[in-house]
Design a protein around this motif. Structure first.
Motif, PDB file in Angstrom:
ATOM      1  N   ALA A 284       0.813  -1.213   0.000  1.00 34.29           N
ATOM      2  CA  ALA A 284       0.000   0.000   0.000  1.00 34.29           C
ATOM      3  C   ALA A 284       0.853   1.273   0.000  1.00 34.29           C
ATOM      4  CB  ALA A 284      -0.928  -0.002   1.216  1.00 34.29           C
ATOM      5  N   LEU A 285       1.987   1.250   0.679  1.00 30.67           N
ATOM      6  CA  LEU A 285       2.802   2.455   0.843  1.00 30.67           C
ATOM      7  C   LEU A 285       3.836   2.672  -0.260  1.00 30.67           C
ATOM      8  CD1 LEU A 285       3.426   2.201   4.685  1.00 30.67           C
ATOM      9  CD2 LEU A 285       1.906   3.811   3.499  1.00 30.67           C
ATOM     10  N   ALA A 286       4.313   1.599  -0.863  1.00 29.75           N
ATOM     11  CA  ALA A 286       5.371   1.706  -1.879  1.00 29.75           C
ATOM     12  C   ALA A 286       4.761   1.899  -3.262  1.00 29.75           C
ATOM     13  CB  ALA A 286       6.227   0.447  -1.862  1.00 29.75           C
ATOM     14  N   ASP A 287       5.512   2.574  -4.119  1.00 23.44           N
ATOM     15  CA  ASP A 287       5.094   2.680  -5.516  1.00 23.44           C
ATOM     16  C   ASP A 287       5.344   1.354  -6.236  1.00 23.44           C
ATOM     17  OD1 ASP A 287       4.319   5.428  -5.371  1.00 23.44           O
ATOM     18  OD2 ASP A 287       6.440   5.965  -5.397  1.00 23.44           O
ATOM     19  N   ARG A 288       6.423   0.681  -5.843  1.00 24.52           N
ATOM     20  CA  ARG A 288       6.783  -0.624  -6.384  1.00 24.52           C
ATOM     21  C   ARG A 288       7.507  -1.399  -5.296  1.00 24.52           C
ATOM     22  NH1 ARG A 288       7.546   3.409  -9.280  1.00 24.52           N
ATOM     23  NH2 ARG A 288       9.634   3.894  -8.520  1.00 24.52           N
ATOM     24  N   TRP A 289       7.408  -2.723  -5.344  1.00 22.49           N
ATOM     25  CA  TRP A 289       8.204  -3.544  -4.433  1.00 22.49           C
ATOM     26  C   TRP A 289       8.380  -4.909  -5.072  1.00 22.49           C
ATOM     27  CZ3 TRP A 289       7.153  -8.064  -1.691  1.00 22.49           C
ATOM     28  CH2 TRP A 289       5.841  -8.537  -1.748  1.00 22.49           C
ATOM     29  N   GLY A 290       9.353  -5.640  -4.585  1.00 18.72           N
ATOM     30  CA  GLY A 290       9.589  -6.965  -5.123  1.00 18.72           C
ATOM     31  C   GLY A 290      10.705  -7.676  -4.380  1.00 18.72           C
ATOM     32  N   VAL A 291      11.120  -8.788  -4.950  1.00 23.55           N
ATOM     33  CA  VAL A 291      12.171  -9.613  -4.363  1.00 23.55           C
ATOM     34  C   VAL A 291      13.186  -9.920  -5.458  1.00 23.55           C
ATOM     35  CG1 VAL A 291      12.696 -11.783  -3.181  1.00 23.55           C
ATOM     36  CG2 VAL A 291      10.464 -10.703  -2.870  1.00 23.55           C
ATOM     37  N   SER A 292      14.461  -9.791  -5.109  1.00 22.22           N
ATOM     38  CA  SER A 292      15.533 -10.131  -6.037  1.00 22.22           C
ATOM     39  C   SER A 292      16.387 -11.212  -5.401  1.00 22.22           C
ATOM     40  CB  SER A 292      16.414  -8.907  -6.308  1.00 22.22           C
ATOM     41  OG  SER A 292      15.657  -7.869  -6.887  1.00 22.22           O
ATOM     42  N   PRO A 293      16.691 -12.269  -6.156  1.00 20.96           N
ATOM     43  CA  PRO A 293      17.597 -13.280  -5.608  1.00 20.96           C
ATOM     44  C   PRO A 293      18.996 -12.694  -5.502  1.00 20.96           C
ATOM     45  CG  PRO A 293      17.092 -13.758  -7.902  1.00 20.96           C
ATOM     46  CD  PRO A 293      16.263 -12.564  -7.511  1.00 20.96           C
TER      47      PRO A 293
ATOM     48  N   TRP B 167      12.843  -5.433  -1.711  1.00 20.01           N
ATOM     49  CA  TRP B 167      13.039  -4.015  -1.968  1.00 20.01           C
ATOM     50  C   TRP B 167      11.700  -3.316  -2.164  1.00 20.01           C
ATOM     51  CZ3 TRP B 167      10.937  -2.514  -6.534  1.00 20.01           C
ATOM     52  CH2 TRP B 167      10.777  -3.504  -7.518  1.00 20.01           C
ATOM     53  N   ALA B 168      11.729  -2.019  -1.925  1.00 19.64           N
ATOM     54  CA  ALA B 168      10.553  -1.178  -2.156  1.00 19.64           C
ATOM     55  C   ALA B 168      11.054   0.174  -2.651  1.00 19.64           C
ATOM     56  CB  ALA B 168       9.744  -1.015  -0.885  1.00 19.64           C
ATOM     57  N   GLU B 169      10.276   0.783  -3.524  1.00 16.29           N
ATOM     58  CA  GLU B 169      10.627   2.099  -4.053  1.00 16.29           C
ATOM     59  C   GLU B 169       9.497   3.087  -3.804  1.00 16.29           C
ATOM     60  OE1 GLU B 169      13.612   0.774  -7.664  1.00 16.29           O
ATOM     61  OE2 GLU B 169      11.555   1.329  -8.172  1.00 16.29           O
ATOM     62  N   ILE B 170       9.914   4.296  -3.468  1.00 18.30           N
ATOM     63  CA  ILE B 170       8.978   5.388  -3.211  1.00 18.30           C
ATOM     64  C   ILE B 170       9.444   6.593  -4.019  1.00 18.30           C
ATOM     65  CG2 ILE B 170       8.026   6.959  -1.474  1.00 18.30           C
ATOM     66  CD1 ILE B 170       8.785   4.892   0.640  1.00 18.30           C
ATOM     67  N   THR B 171       8.515   7.260  -4.682  1.00 20.92           N
ATOM     68  CA  THR B 171       8.841   8.493  -5.372  1.00 20.92           C
ATOM     69  C   THR B 171       8.932   9.604  -4.337  1.00 20.92           C
ATOM     70  OG1 THR B 171       7.689   7.730  -7.342  1.00 20.92           O
ATOM     71  CG2 THR B 171       8.104  10.105  -7.186  1.00 20.92           C
ATOM     72  N   VAL B 172      10.015  10.378  -4.412  1.00 19.74           N
ATOM     73  CA  VAL B 172      10.244  11.464  -3.453  1.00 19.74           C
ATOM     74  C   VAL B 172      10.263  12.792  -4.199  1.00 19.74           C
ATOM     75  CG1 VAL B 172      11.478  10.018  -1.796  1.00 19.74           C
ATOM     76  CG2 VAL B 172      12.752  11.168  -3.595  1.00 19.74           C
ATOM     77  N   PRO B 173      10.018  13.878  -3.478  1.00 17.32           N
ATOM     78  CA  PRO B 173      10.047  15.199  -4.116  1.00 17.32           C
ATOM     79  C   PRO B 173      11.417  15.479  -4.734  1.00 17.32           C
ATOM     80  CG  PRO B 173       9.222  15.353  -1.857  1.00 17.32           C
ATOM     81  CD  PRO B 173       9.713  13.957  -2.057  1.00 17.32           C
TER      82      PRO B 173
END
Length: 147
Positions: free
Chosen positions: A120-129, A138-144
Motif C-alpha cells: 500500500a505504501l510503496a510505488d513498487r516492491w519486489g524480491v531479487s535473488p 526491496w521497495a521504491e517510493i517516489t520522493v520530491p
C-alpha cells in the motif's frame, strides 16, 4: 553501537552528483529491526526526505528479515539510496529459500499485515535473488525532486 545489534555501519560520502546511500548490517532480532527503523529515520531526515511511508516500509521489511529470514550468526542488511526522484529501500537476509508472500487479511489475526502495508505504501516492491543463500526484498517510493 552494541556489537550484537549492529556489526558495521557504512555510509559513503555524498559528493556532488553522487548517489545518496546508506548501508548497515544488523542482527536478525527484534532489537536489530527496531534499530533499522531508527537509523533509517535519521538518515532520511538528514537527506530531507519524507519520513512516514519509508519509516513504515523499513520497519516491516526489517521485522520480516528478523522473523522469517533469521539464521543464527548471520546478519541482515538495510540499504537506502536515492536515484533521481526514487528512494529505494532494500533489506537483504540469508534465507533466499523463504520468499515473502502477501497474505489474505485475517481480521482476527495478530500478524500477516506487513507486506500488505508495504504494498500500500510503496510505488513498487519486489524480491531479487542474491548470491546463495541471500535474497533482497526491496521497495521504491517516489520522493520530491528538491531535497
Amino acid at each position: 553501537m552494541n556489537q550484537e545489534t549492529a556489526e558495521a555501519v557504512e555510509h559513503r560520502a555524498e559528493l556532488p552528483g553522487s548517489t545518496p546511500n546508506f548501508t548497515v548490517l544488523l542482527s536478525p532480532t527484534r532489537r536489530g529491526a527496531r534499530l533499522a527503523r531508527l537509523l533509517a529515520t535519521e538518515q532520511l531526515r538528514a537527506w530531507g526526505l519524507p519520513l512516514d511511508a519509508a519509516r513504515h516500509i523499513v520497519a516491516e521489511l526489517a521485522a520480516n528479515a528478523a522473523t522469517h529470514g533469521r539464521v543464527a550468526g548471520r546478519n541482515f542488511r538495510l540499504t537506502l539510496y536515492v536515484v533521481g526522484e526514487t528512494l529505494r529501500i532494500e533489506v537483504t537476509d540469508t534465507r533466499g529459500d523463504r520468499l515473502p508472500l502477501v497474505q489474505r487479511l485475517d481480521t482476527e489475526g495478530e500478524s500477516g499485515r506487513g507486506l500488505v502495508l508495504v504494498e500500500a505504501l510503496a510505488d513498487r516492491w519486489g524480491v531479487s535473488p542474491g548470491r546463495p543463500p541471500c535474497k533482497t526484498v526491496w521497495a521504491e517510493i517516489t520522493v520530491p525532486p528538491s531535497r
